[in-house]
Structures are given as structure tokens and as C-alpha cells.
Design an enzyme around this catalytic site. Structure first.
Site, mmCIF file in Angstrom:
data_model
loop_
_atom_site.group_PDB
_atom_site.id
_atom_site.type_symbol
_atom_site.label_atom_id
_atom_site.label_comp_id
_atom_site.label_asym_id
_atom_site.label_seq_id
_atom_site.Cartn_x
_atom_site.Cartn_y
_atom_site.Cartn_z
ATOM 1 N N HIS A 49 1.758 4.383 -2.936
ATOM 2 C CA HIS A 49 1.857 5.842 -2.780
ATOM 3 C C HIS A 49 3.231 6.327 -3.266
ATOM 4 O O HIS A 49 3.354 7.355 -3.934
ATOM 5 C CB HIS A 49 1.730 6.243 -1.306
ATOM 6 C CG HIS A 49 0.327 6.277 -0.774
ATOM 7 N ND1 HIS A 49 -0.692 6.959 -1.408
ATOM 8 C CD2 HIS A 49 -0.211 5.755 0.359
ATOM 9 C CE1 HIS A 49 -1.802 6.832 -0.683
ATOM 10 N NE2 HIS A 49 -1.544 6.102 0.385
ATOM 11 N N HIS A 62 0.837 -1.204 0.000
ATOM 12 C CA HIS A 62 0.000 0.000 0.000
ATOM 13 C C HIS A 62 0.877 1.262 0.000
ATOM 14 O O HIS A 62 0.731 2.144 -0.851
ATOM 15 C CB HIS A 62 -0.908 -0.013 1.240
ATOM 16 C CG HIS A 62 -1.792 1.186 1.371
ATOM 17 N ND1 HIS A 62 -3.120 1.170 1.009
ATOM 18 C CD2 HIS A 62 -1.549 2.453 1.813
ATOM 19 C CE1 HIS A 62 -3.649 2.368 1.224
ATOM 20 N NE2 HIS A 62 -2.713 3.157 1.707
ATOM 21 N N GLU A 63 1.790 1.321 0.961
ATOM 22 C CA GLU A 63 2.636 2.523 1.060
ATOM 23 C C GLU A 63 3.546 2.652 -0.160
ATOM 24 O O GLU A 63 3.832 3.748 -0.619
ATOM 25 C CB GLU A 63 3.461 2.505 2.359
ATOM 26 C CG GLU A 63 2.636 2.516 3.635
ATOM 27 C CD GLU A 63 1.558 3.593 3.675
ATOM 28 O OE1 GLU A 63 1.729 4.656 3.046
ATOM 29 O OE2 GLU A 63 0.518 3.366 4.322
ATOM 30 N N HIS A 85 3.538 6.714 -6.905
ATOM 31 C CA HIS A 85 2.833 7.929 -7.329
ATOM 32 C C HIS A 85 3.761 9.141 -7.188
ATOM 33 O O HIS A 85 3.774 10.044 -8.029
ATOM 34 C CB HIS A 85 1.589 8.096 -6.434
ATOM 35 C CG HIS A 85 0.523 8.964 -7.013
ATOM 36 N ND1 HIS A 85 -0.612 9.300 -6.323
ATOM 37 C CD2 HIS A 85 0.406 9.595 -8.210
ATOM 38 C CE1 HIS A 85 -1.382 10.079 -7.075
ATOM 39 N NE2 HIS A 85 -0.781 10.268 -8.222
#
Length: 678
Positions: A471, A467-468, A474
Site C-alpha cells: 500500500h 502487505h502494508e 502505491h
């Protein structure tokens, strides 16, 4: 000269952590504000007529050094803080808040911005430039530029007060987390706990100079105890301490702070002409208004609640049958869920953990990023770090071009707040023809290695890392001109798409076989375990969804409330908000709001719903990957070109439709969650 006030003369211009002293921060930030003010003055005093370049662009690139110093400081305040840093934070937050107001309430500057904004149709701007112009104009109008002088002062006072309250809230939660210790001297009280958790507890006790075992409120200590410890009384004791953070009517109590924050946010919104804080926030989100959010949450609630109630009844019956538990309590949920999961799927985290050695999972996520986006990660030890635990990488593309610096910080410690997050030390932008690349960091709190075992992750920790890292991608793949709309600077209910979509790879055989190998034998994770992971992915999905929705509804109850000044009990207000999502009996000694850092300290106020909102997007997006193969270069390229690299340059729905070819459909999420038939 203060090291923080000059460009960093380091490889890749990274932060020179080891040379920065705590006492450097306050003077550096004051000087940074002074320099940024001079840049603003240069814009306002420019005798030439306002243009996009001399006003909007100049404004976006102003205060660059101040932004860097602030990001270093506040990132350390989250990941490696101490009393001194916290004290400085209380001093610099109001200064930065005041400076921010100095900009948005600067009439001359606003006139120049407005002049460019009013002429925008005749300026032949690119899409990105137009987005930046709209954002700058709204930044002023939404933050008081049109207010009369006395109201502007009121706004300044509110912002100053809010910045202090939010910090104090976070400090109290961290202090509560660090303060509590469950000291166990009788080994029988650890019955059921896996060996690795016992070893961790023994190590913690040793570090604190005590015999026996120590359980704390840090997640890697708290979660295993709540999941495996047979001693129901001790589970209750720990759960009560965890749920009472900021709710003990002592020096670390957050009740008054919560009420003050809610009231001040409401006053601020009213001052700016908005009905509530949520109306103010959501104007700049995909959801647009609180009505849409509440409808979205309640629609999902309607679909999830029957499943959640069925699951809860099954779990209650199971606990009664197994141990004669008459009423399932909150401190029983994790324990009996794990037991039921083992019974249904013959799968428990302890069986999985040997296949998820931290180093292997890191290599796995890197390999997936290489297969999808052509990225290479090279660990380098030539750049400074703020703690020995931090790993540092240089990221390049398939042609060897430098893309980003990546920091990864995985283990809990006293100076680090709980949870996991991604952050930026330096954004990406293009200036003077040079594409200045970003410095990105992820921070987690995973199980530490012990004397006998490496760091072995639970499956939940694996999905957290993915998940991290989503990010982080991105941030790393950002490719825009202006820093304020680069990387993760997107609408808040769009920011979770890249992170949540990457979690999907954790459940796919093709991906797991790349990195899930036994830490002792090197054996690839057996197919039957992969099948069980997939089969159990929707286990208790109804209850999990209800829990997430309850947090979103609690957030909205605080921030879409038209009369927060009439709330005098945090607990009573919270109970009312939880009415429709309640499964377990209420615990009088506990309160969620007083430690709900996402909305009272972080940036999620009126935005907690965005996790579920983004799940709709991510399930729909992953369907596209599955249609063409989860390592489809074609779909990955589309995702990179239209989402990951674009930051906030266009409306998120426009970007999403360009990637997907159509609007997202919630059916994909409901199917994946097992809430409707596939």
C-alpha cells in the site's frame, strides 16, 4: 497563531508532531473549515464563466490545509489516541461532516460544476482531467445535490449522526481490547507457550504492576496463546472475551450502534435514490453492483467449501486422535491447526521466527523495492515523530531525487487500535509546476522486543508488513496532478492489488534469501524451510477462504439488505448470514459484527469482498512476474507505470489491462490456493 493553521516550516514540510498540543486541534479544524469555506466562496462568486481550471481544479485544491490537519488528527486517533483526543474526535467529526455537506449541497457551486460537466465533450481535457470532472460531478449528484431542500437537511442530519456513531463504535472496541486482562499466576497454565510469548506476558504483567503473566486481547499476546497454550479452558476464556467485544450489554456495547449505522446508511441510500447502501457504494467500484459481488462470493464459496469441509474433518479427526476432543470448537482451531501443520510440514512459527528479525525484514522489503522500482530508503532522525517507536525515512529514486517521506510504527500500545494499516499524512500532487511529494505511514502491531530478544516476527507478521508496504508503495510512487485521485485514491476493490501482490515475494526463495537470516548466527534461511513455507502456503486454504467469504457475506447482509429496519437482533442476523460458511458450532456469547471495525468504523462497508476480488488480480499479476522472473525490471516498470503511479486517473480495469495485456483470470488464484489442479 495556531501552529496547525500555517504551512509547516519544517524539513520536507512534515508534521511538527512534538509542537502540536491536543488543544490546538479543535480551533485549528474550525479555522481550517472557515478558510476552506472562503476558498469555496471564491469559486462560487467568480464572475467569470465556469471553466475546468476556475471550478473543477480550484475545487480539488481547496481546503488543502484542512485536509492536512484532519489527516494528522485522525491518524493520531488511530495510532496514538487518549481520552482527550477521543473527546475532540466526537466534537470535530460532525463539524467536518457538516462542512462536507455544505460543499456537496451548495447549489451555486453545483451549477458551476454541472456547467463544466455538460460541456465536457468540447473541452479537450486530458484523461486525468476528464476522470476528475466525472468524479467531482458524481460527488455532488451522488451526495444529494439534486435533492429538494427538506431532503438535503435530512441528509445532513444522517451524516452527522453516522460520523458520531462510527467513532463511538471504534472507541468501544478499543476500550474493550484494553480493558481485558487474563492474569496468570501458575506457570503450568502457560504450558505449550513459546519462551518469547512467556517473556512478553511477564513483561506486560510487570508494566501493569503485577506478578506472574498477563495475556491481553492485543494480537501479539492473543494469537500465540490461542495457537500454543495447552490449557483448553483458558483458551476458551480468552476466545470468549475476544469474540464478545462490544457484545456484553454494558456501557461499551455496540449492538444498538450496529443497528443504527445499518439503518441510517440504508435511509441515506434511499434518500439519494439507491435501493440499498451497497447499491450506492458499489456504483463506484469495479464490481458495480451487489449482484456481481454476491455472485463472485458465492462462486468462490462453491469452489472452496468442499475443500474447507475436508480440511475441517481432517482437523477434527486429528484433535480427537490426539486429545480425545469430541467436538472441535473455535478456541481449538488455531491450536490444533498449528499442531497438524507441524506434523505435516515439520514447520512451526517458532522455528521460523529467528530468521525474521524485524530490522532484517524491513531491510528486505526495502531491498525488494530497490530491485523492482529503484527506490532507496535512508533512515533520518531530523523530522518529528508522534511516538518514540516510530521510524522515519527519506525515500529517493536511483538518481537521488526525493520521492517521499515514510513513517513506520510497529508495536502495540494502549493508544493504538489493533490490526495494521497504511495511511497518508500528505498526498502527492502537482501544483504551480511543482511535484509535491507524499508523506506515507504504515502502522502495525507486531511482537515487541523483550529484555533478551529483538522483535522476531511470525511468518504471518512478515506477510502483514509486506502487505502494508505494498500500500505504501502505491502512495509513495504516486505521480498524478490532482490530490483527490492520487496514490491510493482508487476504487476500493482495486486498492488491495498493490498490497496483496507484494505478499507473493515472501514465498519466493530469491526474495527470502535477501533478508531471512538467523538473528544470532547470520545463517541464511535453509532451503528446506523455504520449501516448507511454500508447501504449507496452501495449508487450510479452503478454511481460510471460507472465513474471508463469511466476512464478505456478513458485510453484504448488512448493507445490501432492503429492510435493515426489520432487524432487531444483531446476533440472529449474523447467524443467518453465516449459515452457508459455518464449520464450528456457534458460540452464543460471541458476535462478530459488534467489533467488525472494517465495516462499521473503517471504509470497508459493502467492500469487504474486495480482499478476495483483489486476490484474483494479484495472483494473475504475479503470474506475469513469474513468467519473466520475480525481479523483472520490465514487468516492474509496467506495474509502476500503469498501476502504482496512476492512482485513480483511469478506470482500474483499463489500467490493469494496460499492465497485463488482458483481463485477469480467476484460475491463477484457484491454482495458487490449491483449490483446482495446477
Amino acid at each position: 497563531m495556531n501552529i496547525l493553521n500555517k504551512p509547516f516550516d519544517t524539513q520536507f514540510h512534515t508534521a511538527p508532531f512534538s509542537k502540536i498540543k491536543n488543544e490546538d486541534f479543535l480551533p485549528a479544524i474550525k479555522k481550517g473549515i472557515e478558510d476552506a469555506k472562503a476558498e469555496i466562496d471564491a469559486i462560487t462568486n467568480n464572475p467569470e464563466a465556469p471553466t475546468f481550471q476556475n471550478t473543477i481544479e480550484a475545487l480539488d485544491f481547496s481546503g488543502e490545509q484542512l485536509d492536512r490537519i484532519s489527516s494528522i488528527f485522525f491518524n493520531l486517533n488511530s495510532a496514538e489516541t487518549n481520552d482527550e483526543i477521543q473527546k475532540i474526535a466526537q466534537e470535530v467529526s460532525p463539524l467536518l461532516s457538516e462542512f462536507s455537506n455544505d460543499i456537496t449541497l451548495n447549489e451555486t457551486l453545483f451549477k458551476r460544476v454541472k456547467a463544466v460537466y455538460d460541456a465536457k465533450d468540447s473541452l479537450d481535457l486530458t484523461t486525468e482531467q476528464l476522470t476528475l470532472l466525472n468524479k467531482k460531478y458524481k460527488g455532488f449528484s451522488r451526495n444529494g445535490a439534486n435533492l429538494p431542500e427538506d431532503k438535503k437537511q435530512q441528509l445532513r442530519d444522517i451524516d452527522k449522526e453516522l460520523s458520531k456513531l462510527k467513532l463511538k463504535f471504534g472507541e468501544n472496541v478499543l476500550a474493550e481490547t484494553n480493558k481485558y486482562e487474563l492474569h496468570i499466576t501458575n506457570e503450568a497454565d502457560l504450558d505449550g507457550l513459546p519462551e518469547s510469548a512467556k517473556e512478553e506476558a511477564k513483561q506486560t504483567a510487570e508494566q501493569k504492576g503485577k506478578d506472574g503473566w498477563m495475556i491481553t486481547l492485543q494480537y501479539p499476546s492473543y494469537i500465540p496463546f490461542m495457537t500454543y497454550a495447552k490449557n483448553r479452558e483458558l483458551r476458551k476464556k480468552l476466545a470468549l472475551a475476544f469474540g464478545a467485544k462490544g457484545f456484553n450489554n454494558d456501557a461499551l456495547d455496540n449492538q444498538d450502534i450496529v443497528l443504527k449505522i445499518a439503518k441510517l446508511r440504508h435511509q441515506r441510500a434511499n434518500l439519494l435514490g439507491y435501493k440499498t447502501h451497497a447499491h450506492f457504494v458499489l456504483e463506484e467500484r469495479m464490481a458495480k453492483n451487489p449482484e456481481t459481488v454476491n455472485t463472485f462470493l458465492n462462486d468462490l464459496l462453491e469452489k472452496a467449501k468442499p475443500a474447507a469441509e475436508r480440511e475441517f474433518k481432517t482437523l477434527s479427526d486429528f484433535a480427537k486422535e490426539l486429545d480425545g476432543i469430541e467436538q472441535l470448537q473455535k478456541w481449538d482451531g488455531g491450536y490444533y491447526s498449528e499442531k497438524l501443520k507441524q506434523k505435516l510440514f515439520d514447520l512451526d512459527d517458532e522455528k521460523l521466527k529467528p530468521y525474521f528479525k524485524l530490522e532484517n525484514v524491513i531491510n528486505g522489503v526495502f531491498t525488494i523495492a530497490e530491485k523492482l522500482y529503484g527506490l532507496q530508503f535512508e533512515e533520518i532522525n531530523t523530522i518529528d515523530k508522534y511516538h518514540d517507536d516510530v521510524l522515519t525515512y527519506k525515500v529517493t529514486d536511483s538518481d537521488g531525487n526525493y520521492i517521499s517521506i515514510f513513517y513506520a510504527d510497529f508495536f502495540p500500545r494502549a493508544g493504538k487500535r489493533n490490526g495494521a494499516w497504511m495511511t497518508v499524512y500528505k498526498p502527492q500532487y502537482v501544483k504551480n509546476g511543482e511535484n509535491s511529494r507524499p508523506h506515507i505511514s504504515i502502522v502495525c502491531n507486531f511482537t515487541k522486543p523483550t529484555k533478551t530478544k529483538p522483535s522476531l516476527l511470525t511468518f504471518n507478521e512478515v506477510t502483514t508488513l509486506f502487505h502494508e508496504f505494498g500500500h505504501a508503495l502505491h502512495g509513495m510512487l504516486a505521480n498524478t496532478t490532482y490530490p483527490s485521485i492520487s496514490g491510493t485514491s482508487v476504487f476500493w476493490d482495486f486498492v488491495e492489488l498493490p498490497s496483496q501482490v507484494l505478499e507473493n515475494w515472501c514465498y519466493e526463495k530469491e526474495a527470502l534469501e535477501l533478508f531471512a537470516t538467523h538473528y544470532e548466527t547470520g545463517e541464511v534461511i535453509p532451503m528446506d524451510l523455504i520449501e516448507k513455507i511454500k508447501a504449507s502456503a496452501t495449508f487450510h486454504e479452503g478454511m481460510q477462504t471460507l472465513r474471508q467469504l463469511s466476512f464478505g457475506l456478513l458485510d453484504m447482509s448488512w448493507h445490501a439488505n432492503e429492510a435493515p429496519e426489520t432487524i432487531n437482533s444483531v446476533k440472529a442476523h449474523e447467524q443467518k448470514a453465516f449459515e452457508n460458511t459455518k464449520l464450528y458450532p456457534d458460540v452464543a456469547e460471541n458476535c462478530m459484527s459488534t467489533s467488525f471495525s472494517h465495516i462499521f468504523q473503517g471504509g470497508y462497508s459493502s467492500g469487504y469482498y474486495s480482499y478476495k476480488w483483489a486476490e484474483v488480480l494479484d495472483a494473475d499479476a504475479f503470474e506475469f512476474f513469474k513468467e519473466e522472473g520475480i525481479f523483472s525490471k520490465n514487468v516492474a516498470q509496467k506495474f509502476k507505470d500503469n498501476v502504482l503511479s496512476q492512482g485513480g486517473t483511469e478506470d482500474p480495469m483499463t489500467l490493469y489491462k494496460r499492465f497485463r495485456g488482458k483481463e485477469p483470470q480467476p484460475e491463477a488464484l484457484l491454482k495458487r490456493a490449491g483449490l483446482i489442479e495446477k
